[in-house]
Design an enzyme around this catalytic site. Structure first.
Site, PDB file in Angstrom:
ATOM      1  CG  ASN A  19     -14.461 -15.569 -42.124  1.00  0.00           C
ATOM      2  OD1 ASN A  19     -13.873 -14.651 -42.696  1.00  0.00           O
ATOM      3  ND2 ASN A  19     -15.232 -15.360 -41.078  1.00  0.00           N
ATOM      4  NE  ARG A  58     -17.791 -12.449 -42.608  1.00  0.00           N
ATOM      5  CZ  ARG A  58     -17.162 -11.669 -41.771  1.00  0.00           C
ATOM      6  NH1 ARG A  58     -15.979 -11.994 -41.310  1.00  0.00           N
ATOM      7  NH2 ARG A  58     -17.714 -10.550 -41.378  1.00  0.00           N
ATOM      8  CG  HIS A 102     -22.908  -8.474 -37.867  1.00  0.00           C
ATOM      9  ND1 HIS A 102     -23.058  -7.602 -36.824  1.00  0.00           N
ATOM     10  CD2 HIS A 102     -21.685  -9.008 -37.731  1.00  0.00           C
ATOM     11  CE1 HIS A 102     -21.972  -7.610 -36.077  1.00  0.00           C
ATOM     12  NE2 HIS A 102     -21.109  -8.455 -36.621  1.00  0.00           N
ATOM     13  NE  ARG A 144     -15.985  -3.028 -34.695  1.00  0.00           N
ATOM     14  CZ  ARG A 144     -16.569  -3.986 -35.394  1.00  0.00           C
ATOM     15  NH1 ARG A 144     -17.431  -3.690 -36.336  1.00  0.00           N
ATOM     16  NH2 ARG A 144     -16.304  -5.255 -35.150  1.00  0.00           N
ATOM     17  CD  GLU A 184     -21.869 -14.496 -38.432  1.00  0.00           C
ATOM     18  OE1 GLU A 184     -21.362 -14.710 -37.323  1.00  0.00           O
ATOM     19  OE2 GLU A 184     -21.666 -13.461 -39.077  1.00  0.00           O
TER      20      GLU A 184
END
Ligand code: AMP
Length: 399
Positions: free
Chosen positions: A7, A90, A179, A240, A386
């Site tokens: 990743n 990823r 996601h 955020r 993940e």
């Protein structure tokens, strides 16, 4: 079969080496501050942890260093790099082109490059990671697993914005959702826990971490999700803002301290959310500590707003799905935060959602059913994985 999962971020490289199909983690690590001078690589082999402080001026050096660690007699788990059979990457944005993982060839590379317009902070480093791995491991198959792929099943009425249609046709402006690897993994685990095929489960999946998103899953497929064109939309997150009235942006631009759109963009991404409201921290643990000390604090307000937004989307997705088998919590907050889970599903007994406070209290970081006996809709905690999902997708394509 040995599978390496990579990743690659703009200044970091995260990796895990798996033995498949057992999904056994042989080694993992993280290179940080790549290109920034005081770089550090933290490499783990089982319980052993190694810290390597040396300059990592670019991703090429980073990948070489990681491969060096994996094959080193002192820290490694491989005799030779040739033992790596495949690499799963990823990749944040696959646009509308990919609804599943794919073996990387020139066409896939071009497509990832094309999507860099949509994810300028993420796709370029993802591409660099792929290219450097190709150079370091010639001939080894590479797989791209896209964050957006799981949400490619959204129907048009859910993914389009009510802007002039040309903005979709010309600039590809639409809801993509992110996601996806996490929501896909949670869906597959929830189906196993419920004892049903994935194609028969309806779920509301809540990934609550530093970044947060929810998905409405019908018959194992995503039919709506809270993140949008970018990962800024939807839930309140660590820094955020999530959903806001878009008219706030042109309003703010007219004010002297926000006259640059790039400043507003930075404010919405880095200085908003839990941090912006509380003025204390983006970390839920710190906010919970501050809220316990002072129930009138903005930390408490930030938590209340966070849970209110999750609950609002639970309501929306109950309506979207009609029948729901389970609400699933994952991510750092979802897996470890009883307070947020309880507030997010409070007073929903009339909708068949009843949380058992005793089960909720101590549930941390493991798969557990938190619902009261007889709750029509189950409430599950499922730690996300993940990297493991990327390893599985990679294995399935390359075995
Ligand atoms: P992630 O991005 O998935 O690593 O999640 C990070 C978030 O999880 C941060 O806001 C942490 O404060 C939160 N978190 C981790 N442990 C706990 C906990 N025990 N209780 C509440 N929040 C937690």
């Amino acid at each position: 079969m040995i599978v390496l999962v990579v990743n690659c971020g703009s200044s970091s490289i995260k990796y895990q080496l798996y033995e498949m199909p057992e999904k056994k983690v042989l080694a993992k690590g993280l290179a940080e501050k790549v290109g920034e001078g005081d770089s550090i690589l933290t490499h783990r082999r089982g319980e052993e942890k190694f810290e390597i402080r040396q300059s990592i001026p670019n991703h090429k050096v980073g990948i070489e260093l990681i491969i060096g660690c994996l094959t080193s007699p002192e820290m490694g788990v491989l005799t030779t790099v040739k033992e790596i059979s495949a690499v799963g990457h990823r990749v944040v944005h696959g646009g509308e082109n990919y609804s599943a993982a794919i073996r990387i060839d020139q066409e896939v590379l071009s497509c990832i490059e094309e999507c860099a317009d949509l994810a300028p902070l993420h796709n370029p480093p993802n591409l660099i990671g792929i290219n450097e791995c190709r150079n370091a491991l010639p001939g080894v198959p590479m797989v791209a697993v896209f964050d957006t792929a799981f949400h490619q099943t959204l129907p048009k009425e859910a993914f389009l914005y009510a802007l002039p249609y040309e903005t979709y046709e010309k600039y590809r402006i639409r809801k993509y959702g992110f996601h996806g690897t996490s929501h896909a993994y949670i869906t597959s685990r929830a189906a196993a826990i419920l004892g049903k095929p994935a194609a028969e489960v309806n779920l509301i999946t809540c990934h609550l971490g530093n970044g947060c998103s929810m998905a409405a899953v019908r018959g194992g497929k995503s039919v709506d999700t809270t993140m949008g064109f970018t990962p800024l939309a939807g839930l309140i997150m660590g820094t955020r803002c999530g959903d806001i009235d878009p008219a706030i942006i042109p309003f703010l631009v007219s004010k002297p301290e926000y006259s640059k759109v790039s400043d507003i963009d930075k404010m919405m991404n880095k200085q908003s959310g839990l941090l912006g409201v509380s003025g204390v921290s983006n970390d839920m643990r710190n906010l919970e500590a501050a809220a316990s000390k002072d129930p009138k604090s903005r930390a408490k307000l930030a938590i209340d707003m966070f849970c209110y937004r999750v609950k609002s989307y639970i309501g929306a997705y109950l309506a979207v799905l009609g029948r729901v088998d389970a609400i699933c919590f994952t991510g750092g907050i979802g897996e470890n935060g009883p307070r947020v889970r309880a507030a997010s599903v409070s007073n929903l007994e009339n909708y068949g959602i009843a949380l058992d406070p005793e089960k909720n209290k101590d549930a941390r970081g493991r798969e557990v059913d938190l619902s009261m006996d007889g709750s029509k809709i189950k409430i599950l905690v499922i730690p996300t994985d993940e990297e493991g999902w990327i390893a599985e997708e990679t294995y399935n394509l390359c075995k």
